[in-house]
Design a protein around this motif. Structure first.
Motif, PDB file in Angstrom:
ATOM      1  N   GLN A 298       7.376  10.240   5.977  1.00 21.08           N
ATOM      2  CA  GLN A 298       7.616  10.809   7.178  1.00 21.08           C
ATOM      3  C   GLN A 298       8.642  11.970   6.821  1.00 21.08           C
ATOM      4  O   GLN A 298       9.821  11.421   6.395  1.00 21.08           O
ATOM      5  CB  GLN A 298       7.783   9.902   8.257  1.00 21.08           C
ATOM      6  N   PRO A 299       8.639  13.142   7.477  1.00 26.96           N
ATOM      7  CA  PRO A 299       9.893  14.148   7.127  1.00 26.96           C
ATOM      8  C   PRO A 299      10.996  13.643   8.097  1.00 26.96           C
ATOM      9  O   PRO A 299      11.141  12.974   8.914  1.00 26.96           O
ATOM     10  CB  PRO A 299       9.271  15.309   7.853  1.00 26.96           C
ATOM     11  N   ASN A 300      12.197  14.024   7.249  1.00 28.13           N
ATOM     12  CA  ASN A 300      13.392  13.798   7.852  1.00 28.13           C
ATOM     13  C   ASN A 300      13.664  12.264   8.010  1.00 28.13           C
ATOM     14  O   ASN A 300      14.095  11.600   9.248  1.00 28.13           O
ATOM     15  CB  ASN A 300      13.669  14.431   9.231  1.00 28.13           C
ATOM     16  N   SER A 301      13.119  11.345   7.204  1.00 33.98           N
ATOM     17  CA  SER A 301      13.199   9.857   7.424  1.00 33.98           C
ATOM     18  C   SER A 301      13.521   8.994   6.355  1.00 33.98           C
ATOM     19  O   SER A 301      13.493   9.445   5.284  1.00 33.98           O
ATOM     20  CB  SER A 301      11.810   9.357   8.023  1.00 33.98           C
ATOM     21  N   TYR A 302      14.153   7.802   6.845  1.00 33.19           N
ATOM     22  CA  TYR A 302      14.352   6.920   5.686  1.00 33.19           C
ATOM     23  C   TYR A 302      13.357   5.555   5.742  1.00 33.19           C
ATOM     24  O   TYR A 302      13.350   5.069   6.782  1.00 33.19           O
ATOM     25  CB  TYR A 302      15.683   6.125   5.793  1.00 33.19           C
ATOM     26  N   PHE A 303      12.948   5.042   4.731  1.00 36.10           N
ATOM     27  CA  PHE A 303      12.200   4.085   4.810  1.00 36.10           C
ATOM     28  C   PHE A 303      13.046   2.734   4.294  1.00 36.10           C
ATOM     29  O   PHE A 303      13.608   2.713   3.421  1.00 36.10           O
ATOM     30  CB  PHE A 303      10.894   4.154   3.639  1.00 36.10           C
ATOM     31  N   ILE A 304      12.854   1.582   5.210  1.00 39.01           N
ATOM     32  CA  ILE A 304      13.656   0.506   4.922  1.00 39.01           C
ATOM     33  C   ILE A 304      12.739  -0.670   5.274  1.00 39.01           C
ATOM     34  O   ILE A 304      11.735  -0.579   5.892  1.00 39.01           O
ATOM     35  CB  ILE A 304      14.964   0.362   5.739  1.00 39.01           C
ATOM     36  N   THR A 305      13.202  -1.875   4.423  1.00 34.80           N
ATOM     37  CA  THR A 305      12.353  -3.063   4.577  1.00 34.80           C
ATOM     38  C   THR A 305      13.316  -4.278   4.889  1.00 34.80           C
ATOM     39  O   THR A 305      13.572  -5.132   4.014  1.00 34.80           O
ATOM     40  CB  THR A 305      11.719  -3.465   3.146  1.00 34.80           C
TER      41      THR A 305
ATOM     42  N   THR B  85       6.739   9.264  -4.259  1.00 30.98           N
ATOM     43  CA  THR B  85       6.189  10.512  -4.768  1.00 30.98           C
ATOM     44  C   THR B  85       6.428  11.808  -3.968  1.00 30.98           C
ATOM     45  O   THR B  85       7.135  11.565  -3.035  1.00 30.98           O
ATOM     46  CB  THR B  85       4.762  10.447  -4.866  1.00 30.98           C
ATOM     47  N   SER B  86       5.694  13.030  -3.949  1.00 26.28           N
ATOM     48  CA  SER B  86       6.001  14.036  -3.226  1.00 26.28           C
ATOM     49  C   SER B  86       5.312  13.816  -1.717  1.00 26.28           C
ATOM     50  O   SER B  86       5.797  14.367  -0.916  1.00 26.28           O
ATOM     51  CB  SER B  86       5.474  15.199  -3.854  1.00 26.28           C
ATOM     52  N   THR B  87       4.558  12.754  -1.727  1.00 30.99           N
ATOM     53  CA  THR B  87       3.632  12.655  -0.366  1.00 30.99           C
ATOM     54  C   THR B  87       3.770  11.249   0.077  1.00 30.99           C
ATOM     55  O   THR B  87       3.597  10.922   1.222  1.00 30.99           O
ATOM     56  CB  THR B  87       2.276  13.099  -0.503  1.00 30.99           C
ATOM     57  N   ASN B  88       3.895  10.248  -0.686  1.00 29.17           N
ATOM     58  CA  ASN B  88       3.806   8.819  -0.333  1.00 29.17           C
ATOM     59  C   ASN B  88       4.893   7.955  -0.961  1.00 29.17           C
ATOM     60  O   ASN B  88       5.818   8.498  -1.807  1.00 29.17           O
ATOM     61  CB  ASN B  88       2.620   8.057  -1.190  1.00 29.17           C
ATOM     62  N   ILE B  89       5.134   6.739  -0.336  1.00 29.86           N
ATOM     63  CA  ILE B  89       5.988   5.829  -0.616  1.00 29.86           C
ATOM     64  C   ILE B  89       5.606   4.259  -0.769  1.00 29.86           C
ATOM     65  O   ILE B  89       4.537   4.424   0.181  1.00 29.86           O
ATOM     66  CB  ILE B  89       7.326   5.799   0.131  1.00 29.86           C
ATOM     67  N   PHE B  90       6.015   3.592  -1.481  1.00 25.50           N
ATOM     68  CA  PHE B  90       5.422   2.242  -1.671  1.00 25.50           C
ATOM     69  C   PHE B  90       6.538   1.233  -2.244  1.00 25.50           C
ATOM     70  O   PHE B  90       7.483   1.962  -2.832  1.00 25.50           O
ATOM     71  CB  PHE B  90       4.181   2.130  -2.457  1.00 25.50           C
ATOM     72  N   TYR B  91       6.496   0.198  -2.199  1.00 26.51           N
ATOM     73  CA  TYR B  91       7.535  -0.755  -2.664  1.00 26.51           C
ATOM     74  C   TYR B  91       6.907  -2.030  -3.359  1.00 26.51           C
ATOM     75  O   TYR B  91       5.882  -2.606  -3.159  1.00 26.51           O
ATOM     76  CB  TYR B  91       8.442  -1.120  -1.636  1.00 26.51           C
TER      77      TYR B  91
ATOM     78  N   HIS C  84       9.902  -9.793   6.207  1.00 27.31           N
ATOM     79  CA  HIS C  84      10.544  -8.655   6.441  1.00 27.31           C
ATOM     80  C   HIS C  84       9.902  -7.594   7.121  1.00 27.31           C
ATOM     81  O   HIS C  84       8.636  -7.767   7.400  1.00 27.31           O
ATOM     82  CB  HIS C  84      10.931  -8.026   5.186  1.00 27.31           C
ATOM     83  N   LEU C  85      10.421  -6.602   7.372  1.00 29.24           N
ATOM     84  CA  LEU C  85       9.765  -5.801   8.191  1.00 29.24           C
ATOM     85  C   LEU C  85       9.592  -4.361   7.334  1.00 29.24           C
ATOM     86  O   LEU C  85      10.315  -4.030   6.515  1.00 29.24           O
ATOM     87  CB  LEU C  85      10.735  -5.013   9.583  1.00 29.24           C
ATOM     88  N   MET C  86       8.943  -3.502   7.888  1.00 31.00           N
ATOM     89  CA  MET C  86       8.642  -2.085   7.182  1.00 31.00           C
ATOM     90  C   MET C  86       8.957  -1.188   8.271  1.00 31.00           C
ATOM     91  O   MET C  86       8.254  -0.928   9.471  1.00 31.00           O
ATOM     92  CB  MET C  86       7.061  -1.823   6.800  1.00 31.00           C
TER      93      MET C  86
ATOM     94  N   PRO D  56       0.868  -1.090  -0.040  1.00 27.82           N
ATOM     95  CA  PRO D  56       0.185  -0.056   0.012  1.00 27.82           C
ATOM     96  C   PRO D  56       0.802   1.245  -0.097  1.00 27.82           C
ATOM     97  O   PRO D  56       2.040   1.128   0.174  1.00 27.82           O
ATOM     98  CB  PRO D  56      -0.772  -0.143   1.378  1.00 27.82           C
ATOM     99  N   LEU D  57       0.085   2.313  -0.277  1.00 22.16           N
ATOM    100  CA  LEU D  57       0.873   3.583   0.040  1.00 22.16           C
ATOM    101  C   LEU D  57       1.078   3.922   1.473  1.00 22.16           C
ATOM    102  O   LEU D  57       0.098   3.929   2.234  1.00 22.16           O
ATOM    103  CB  LEU D  57       0.139   4.755  -0.618  1.00 22.16           C
ATOM    104  N   TYR D  58       2.312   4.448   1.727  1.00 27.84           N
ATOM    105  CA  TYR D  58       2.580   4.935   3.167  1.00 27.84           C
ATOM    106  C   TYR D  58       3.066   6.377   3.201  1.00 27.84           C
ATOM    107  O   TYR D  58       3.648   6.755   2.071  1.00 27.84           O
ATOM    108  CB  TYR D  58       3.799   4.298   3.654  1.00 27.84           C
ATOM    109  N   GLU D  59       2.315   7.181   3.843  1.00 28.77           N
ATOM    110  CA  GLU D  59       2.686   8.662   3.857  1.00 28.77           C
ATOM    111  C   GLU D  59       4.213   8.986   4.268  1.00 28.77           C
ATOM    112  O   GLU D  59       4.724   8.309   5.371  1.00 28.77           O
ATOM    113  CB  GLU D  59       1.694   9.447   4.815  1.00 28.77           C
TER     114      GLU D  59
END
Length: 409
Positions: A205-212, A235-241, A256-258, A200-203
């Motif tokens: 988060q500012p100043n953050s890295y998304f990892i799996t 995107t400018s507002t969301n991230i997905f993988y 795996h984790l999100m 799904p799309l995840y909003e």
């Protein structure tokens, strides 16, 4: 006569950092069997201190029954890091990983890249304030069927323990244990996948890295290569993988984790606020505005600028402001309540005094979500007061966390 307003806020939180994605493949001269190569990666700029380095595998392709990859963090300094890799066989075709470097005293990383599998493994650490931890499985070697998971099962102020289930047929494990405050490590969930999917799309988060980061695999060897890949799209507002197997190869079941890794400090946030209007019989003997921090026995009654340092043990700060009010005046107050809310960061109130009311009392609780030393700057004037927090990231910022101002009606 007492009028009281109580407001509760939830808190989120969030250090200078750098990150990138690296792909080792045959096109990049990856020939992995009896092969060793060390490669260095430079940071975009020089850190003041040696950063913590987090590694997460995002693509892996090898022949079945891979006995393992010998992987080492050869060197790490404030300008670059060097990784070395060799294979004991058969062949590794592709290896892609994401790295994150963060200059933070709050993070603690344990590297266990060439580990003999064991059901339980316990490691010491030197950060007594950590309260969140996870495993990033980076590499593994096996023969025959494997169906295992590695995860943190115990964390205290001195040690962390991980458990690996079903270690039969595992030959080697390479992983990291990443620990930190819960405000810096935000886990969204655990995924157990048996087929390709798109998240799904995840909003963002500012100043953050998304990892799996991977936690485990289930694989029954056959003639097909193991091939798994995680691809992030932002995107400018969301991230997905997408989690899939390129070229329609065999998709290996995985766990795996999100996770969001918060990369920069943020100011304290207001978690509780009480605004009281009273008739104070001693008001004529008080200054127009005064600030007090009762638990620290600090009181600021004279016009001026003051500096206050908070230690790592002072995660919660209670502040009280007394403000004289007059029938021809009103007060506007602002409190930092949401660091991640770009347009609604502050909660604002306007108060007038009526009848016999002559004093406003603001009782505020601020909470730090990073276990780190903080510095506040307090400004006291005849008709206003302000408290700011100095935030050290790439530059030194002064952020307002509280402000009370008097205006004419």
């Amino acid at each position: 006569m007492i009028l009281m307003f109580i407001v509760f806020f939830t808190t989120k939180a969030t250090f200078y950092s750098d990150s990138n994605y690296v792909l080792w493949s045959q096109a990049d001269n990856l020939i992995c069997w009896g092969y060793y190569r060390a490669r260095s990666y430079y940071f975009a700029s020089t850190f003041d201190n040696v950063p913590k380095l987090i590694l997460t595998m995002e693509q892996y392709e090898s022949t079945p029954n891979n006995l393992g990859v010998n992987f080492n963090l050869v060197a790490l300094d404030n300008q670059k890091f060097t990784l070395g890799m060799s294979c004991s066989g058969p062949t590794l075709y592709t290896f892609g990983f994401r790295w994150i470097a963060i200059d933070s005293e709050e993070l603690f990383v344990i590297n266990a890249f060439n580990t003999n599998p064991s059901r339980y493994l316990t490691y010491p650490h030197s950060n007594p304030h950590v309260n969140a931890a996870f495993v990033s499985l980076f590499i593994f070697g096996y023969t025959g069927e494997v169906n295992f998971q590695i995860q943190v099962i115990q964390l205290n102020s001195t040690h962390v323990t991980v458990e690996t289930t079903n270690i039969a047929n595992l030959r080697t494990l390479g992983f990291q244990i990443i620990m930190g405050p819960v405000g810096m490590i935000k886990q969204l969930g655990v995924i157990s996948a048996s087929s390709p999917f798109i998240s799904p799309l995840y909003e963002i988060q500012p100043n953050s890295y998304f990892i799996t980061p991977f936690q485990g695999f289930w694989h029954i060897p056959d003639t097909q290569n193991i091939n798994i890949k995680h691809t992030q799209t932002k995107t400018s507002t969301n991230i997905f993988y997408a989690s899939d197997s390129p070229s329609n190869s065999y998709y290996v079941n995985n766990i795996h984790l999100m996770i969001w890794i918060i990369k920069q400090p943020e100011p304290a946030q207001c978690t509780t606020l009480r605004i009281t209007q009273i008739k104070d019989l001693q008001a004529e003997f008080r200054p127009n505005i005064q600030i007090s921090l009762p638990e620290l026995q600090q009181f600021y009654k004279v016009v001026g600028q003051y500096s206050l340092k908070l230690t790592t043990s002072q995660l919660v700060t209670n502040i009280q402001i007394h403000a004289k009010c007059f029938k021809s005046k009103k007060y506007l107050s602002q409190f930092n309540k949401c660091n991640s809310c770009a347009n609604k960061r502050y909660h604002s109130f306007t108060h007038n005094c009526y009848g016999a009311i002559n004093t406003l009392i603001y009782t505020v609780r601020f909470t730090q979500t990073m276990v780190t030393n903080q510095q506040l700057v307090l400004y006291v004037n005849d008709s206003s007061c302000k408290i700011t927090q100095l935030i050290q990231s790439q530059v030194l910022e002064e952020v307002i966390i509280l402000q009370v101002q008097q205006f004419d009606i």
